[in-house]
Design a protein around this motif. Structure first.
Motif, PDB file in Angstrom:
ATOM      1  N   GLU A 193     -19.943  51.986 -25.090  1.00 17.99           N
ATOM      2  CA  GLU A 193     -20.177  52.162 -26.522  1.00 17.99           C
ATOM      3  C   GLU A 193     -21.043  51.042 -27.090  1.00 17.99           C
ATOM      4  O   GLU A 193     -21.872  51.280 -27.980  1.00 17.99           O
ATOM      5  CB  GLU A 193     -18.847  52.258 -27.271  1.00 17.99           C
ATOM      6  CG  GLU A 193     -17.997  53.466 -26.874  1.00 17.99           C
ATOM      7  CD  GLU A 193     -18.764  54.790 -26.964  1.00 17.99           C
ATOM      8  OE1 GLU A 193     -19.532  54.974 -27.928  1.00 17.99           O
ATOM      9  OE2 GLU A 193     -18.568  55.640 -26.073  1.00 17.99           O
ATOM     10  N   THR A 194     -20.869  49.835 -26.553  1.00 18.03           N
ATOM     11  CA  THR A 194     -21.723  48.725 -26.990  1.00 18.03           C
ATOM     12  C   THR A 194     -23.176  48.988 -26.629  1.00 18.03           C
ATOM     13  O   THR A 194     -24.089  48.792 -27.443  1.00 18.03           O
ATOM     14  CB  THR A 194     -21.255  47.408 -26.332  1.00 18.03           C
ATOM     15  OG1 THR A 194     -19.902  47.158 -26.693  1.00 18.03           O
ATOM     16  CG2 THR A 194     -22.122  46.240 -26.771  1.00 18.03           C
ATOM     17  N   LEU A 195     -23.391  49.445 -25.396  1.00 21.80           N
ATOM     18  CA  LEU A 195     -24.753  49.767 -24.950  1.00 21.80           C
ATOM     19  C   LEU A 195     -25.356  50.893 -25.789  1.00 21.80           C
ATOM     20  O   LEU A 195     -26.510  50.815 -26.213  1.00 21.80           O
ATOM     21  CB  LEU A 195     -24.739  50.189 -23.482  1.00 21.80           C
ATOM     22  CG  LEU A 195     -24.799  49.093 -22.430  1.00 21.80           C
ATOM     23  CD1 LEU A 195     -24.592  49.681 -21.037  1.00 21.80           C
ATOM     24  CD2 LEU A 195     -26.141  48.371 -22.496  1.00 21.80           C
TER      25      LEU A 195
ATOM     26  N   ARG B 284     -19.316  56.700 -20.480  1.00 25.40           N
ATOM     27  CA  ARG B 284     -18.657  57.336 -21.628  1.00 25.40           C
ATOM     28  C   ARG B 284     -18.008  58.655 -21.200  1.00 25.40           C
ATOM     29  O   ARG B 284     -16.883  58.972 -21.603  1.00 25.40           O
ATOM     30  CB  ARG B 284     -19.679  57.569 -22.736  1.00 25.40           C
ATOM     31  CG  ARG B 284     -19.185  58.466 -23.842  1.00 25.40           C
ATOM     32  CD  ARG B 284     -20.295  58.867 -24.789  1.00 25.40           C
ATOM     33  NE  ARG B 284     -20.330  57.997 -25.965  1.00 25.40           N
ATOM     34  CZ  ARG B 284     -21.153  58.191 -26.998  1.00 25.40           C
ATOM     35  NH1 ARG B 284     -21.995  59.193 -26.990  1.00 25.40           N
ATOM     36  NH2 ARG B 284     -21.116  57.372 -28.037  1.00 25.40           N
TER      37      ARG B 284
ATOM     38  N   GLN C 157     -29.669  51.456 -32.261  1.00 26.48           N
ATOM     39  CA  GLN C 157     -30.435  50.489 -33.052  1.00 26.48           C
ATOM     40  C   GLN C 157     -31.916  50.513 -32.672  1.00 26.48           C
ATOM     41  O   GLN C 157     -32.784  50.222 -33.501  1.00 26.48           O
ATOM     42  CB  GLN C 157     -29.867  49.080 -32.855  1.00 26.48           C
ATOM     43  CG  GLN C 157     -28.512  48.857 -33.514  1.00 26.48           C
ATOM     44  CD  GLN C 157     -27.917  47.493 -33.193  1.00 26.48           C
ATOM     45  OE1 GLN C 157     -28.502  46.713 -32.433  1.00 26.48           O
ATOM     46  NE2 GLN C 157     -26.764  47.189 -33.778  1.00 26.48           N
TER      47      GLN C 157
ATOM     48  N   ASN D  32     -18.392  48.911 -21.146  1.00 28.32           N
ATOM     49  CA  ASN D  32     -19.231  48.528 -22.292  1.00 28.32           C
ATOM     50  C   ASN D  32     -20.149  49.658 -22.747  1.00 28.32           C
ATOM     51  O   ASN D  32     -21.187  49.420 -23.373  1.00 28.32           O
ATOM     52  CB  ASN D  32     -20.061  47.287 -21.944  1.00 28.32           C
ATOM     53  CG  ASN D  32     -21.084  47.571 -20.830  1.00 28.32           C
ATOM     54  OD1 ASN D  32     -20.921  48.529 -20.069  1.00 28.32           O
ATOM     55  ND2 ASN D  32     -22.109  46.741 -20.727  1.00 28.32           N
TER      56      ASN D  32
ATOM     57  N   ALA E 225     -24.753  54.368 -19.107  1.00 28.98           N
ATOM     58  CA  ALA E 225     -23.870  54.302 -20.277  1.00 28.98           C
ATOM     59  C   ALA E 225     -23.301  55.682 -20.612  1.00 28.98           C
ATOM     60  O   ALA E 225     -22.107  55.824 -20.908  1.00 28.98           O
ATOM     61  CB  ALA E 225     -24.631  53.742 -21.478  1.00 28.98           C
TER      62      ALA E 225
ATOM     63  N   ALA F 195     -24.637  51.736 -28.782  1.00 24.87           N
ATOM     64  CA  ALA F 195     -24.946  51.229 -30.123  1.00 24.87           C
ATOM     65  C   ALA F 195     -26.291  50.511 -30.122  1.00 24.87           C
ATOM     66  O   ALA F 195     -27.087  50.633 -31.069  1.00 24.87           O
ATOM     67  CB  ALA F 195     -23.836  50.292 -30.593  1.00 24.87           C
ATOM     68  N   GLU F 196     -26.586  49.783 -29.037  1.00 22.89           N
ATOM     69  CA  GLU F 196     -27.878  49.104 -28.931  1.00 22.89           C
ATOM     70  C   GLU F 196     -29.017  50.116 -28.825  1.00 22.89           C
ATOM     71  O   GLU F 196     -30.096  49.918 -29.402  1.00 22.89           O
ATOM     72  CB  GLU F 196     -27.886  48.171 -27.717  1.00 22.89           C
ATOM     73  CG  GLU F 196     -26.972  46.969 -27.850  1.00 22.89           C
ATOM     74  CD  GLU F 196     -27.051  46.059 -26.628  1.00 22.89           C
ATOM     75  OE1 GLU F 196     -28.159  45.914 -26.073  1.00 22.89           O
ATOM     76  OE2 GLU F 196     -26.006  45.512 -26.223  1.00 22.89           O
TER      77      GLU F 196
END
Length: 358
Positions: free
Chosen positions: A311-313, A228, A319, A309, A224, A315-316
């Motif tokens: 940024e989605t990863l 990026r 979290q 993906n 990831a 973000a996970e």
């Protein structure tokens, strides 16, 4: 075509992350260049420590140099340059055929200079002059002290491999230093063609969070971060600032994936090569990973220019309690410490062998 040739055809260079005198004298490196389309080579203190400590290939050279009064760093750099200049000569046809884009070897300044800008600039100039090879990079860390040294070295016409980058922000800082160095050369009426690569470390991200994040995120953080950073790399090369430099004759500072040997025994041994296939980039890999990819690797798709993906990863991961910015700083600091530890081990090995052989 075998998998390494397919990767080359996609536009990605494969560089070997290893150097030993045996690789050179046995003809193994020459074979890798021919059979696996290896077009470059990198080294670091740990690689040389292992090579010198675990073989007698360097003993005659150490004995001779010690008898001539050489010791410590000076003796080591002579040994290292004997290997690297020979490797550079093997790769010179690639270098010439690609107009200097490929066919490089790399030598690192002492990691003990990691926070010494002036010392790094001086060491880079001295080592590059000592090598007398146009296709030898000097490796400089992309930390705070290194950024100023990178700009100064590029301005001085020294090819630089920026090492110890761990994030998009680290890469952008290194790229900015490269651009400033080239812009200064143009302003001074100098040739803007000074080659550089920016080395982003991948696998250490996944090692650092192993067992701390959900299983669904296992071995996905490094990739990831790579995606990026690749997006930022592509965006930079599309800017008017870069296009103006390119029109003046500058060559892109290519993005290089470093630390791409799989560390998790439960993951595929070709994980990072398959995930990070991308045109106009470099992947520098351990010998074991090279052989594995040549045997059963697959080139399935190229990285998306828009970061996919990533940024989605990320973000996970946030979290799950992972702060990429803080972790990047930690990994860079740990990298500095690891290289310094390897350097001290290497110097102790040199001293011990000098004593034993003389």
């Amino acid at each position: 075509m075998n998998p390494t040739q397919q990767l080359h055809a996609l536009g990605q260079s494969l560089w070997l992350d290893n150097i030993t005198r045996e690789l050179l004298t046995s003809g193994t490196l020459a074979r890798y260049i021919k059979e696996f389309t290896v077009t470059g080579l990198t080294s670091n203190p740990s690689i040389f420590d292992h090579a010198i400590r675990n073989s007698d290939f360097y003993d005659a050279g150490i004995r001779k140099k010690a008898a001539a009064g050489k010791s410590g760093e000076a003796l080591f750099f002579e040994l290292a340059l004997e290997d690297l200049t020979q490797a550079a000569d093997l790769l010179r046809p690639v270098h010439d055929a690609t107009n200097g884009i490929d066919g490089w070897v790399s030598l690192e300044v002492s990691p003990l200079l990691a926070h010494d800008t002036a010392g790094t600039i001086q060491a880079a100039e001295q080592l590059y002059a000592q090598a007398q090879r146009p296709n030898l990079f000097i490796k400089i860390p992309g930390n705070a002290a290194g950024i100023a040294a990178i700009e100064a070295s590029i301005f001085a016409g020294i090819p630089v491999n920026v090492t110890l980058l761990f994030s998009r922000e680290h890469y952008v800082a290194a790229a900015e230093a490269y651009l400033r160095g080239i812009e200064r050369r143009l302003a001074a009426g100098l040739d803007p063609k000074v080659t550089s690569v920016a080395s982003l470390f991948i696998s250490r991200w996944d090692v650092s969070v192993q067992g701390k994040v959900p299983e669904t995120l296992r071995n996905r953080l490094g990739i990831a971060i790579g995606m990026r950073t690749y997006k930022a790399y592509c965006e930079l090369l599309a800017t008017p600032r870069w296009r103006q430099l390119a029109d003046a004759g500058a060559t892109p500072q290519r993005l290089l994936w470093a630390s791409t040997g799989t560390k998790d025994p439960g993951a595929p041994d070709t994980l990072y090569l398959e995930a990070l296939a991308a045109p106009n980039t470099i992947n520098t890999i351990p010998e074991k990973t090279l052989l594995a990819f040549a045997d059963h690797g697959a080139v399935k798709h190229a990285l998306p220019l828009d970061g996919g993906n990533a940024e989605t990863l990320l973000a996970e991961f946030m979290q799950a309690g992972v702060n990429p910015t803080a972790l990047a700083a930690q990994l860079q600091q740990e990298g500095e410490q690891s290289f310094a530890k390897s350097w001290n081990s290497l110097m102790a090995c040199i001293t011990s062998k000098c004593t034993a052989l003389t």
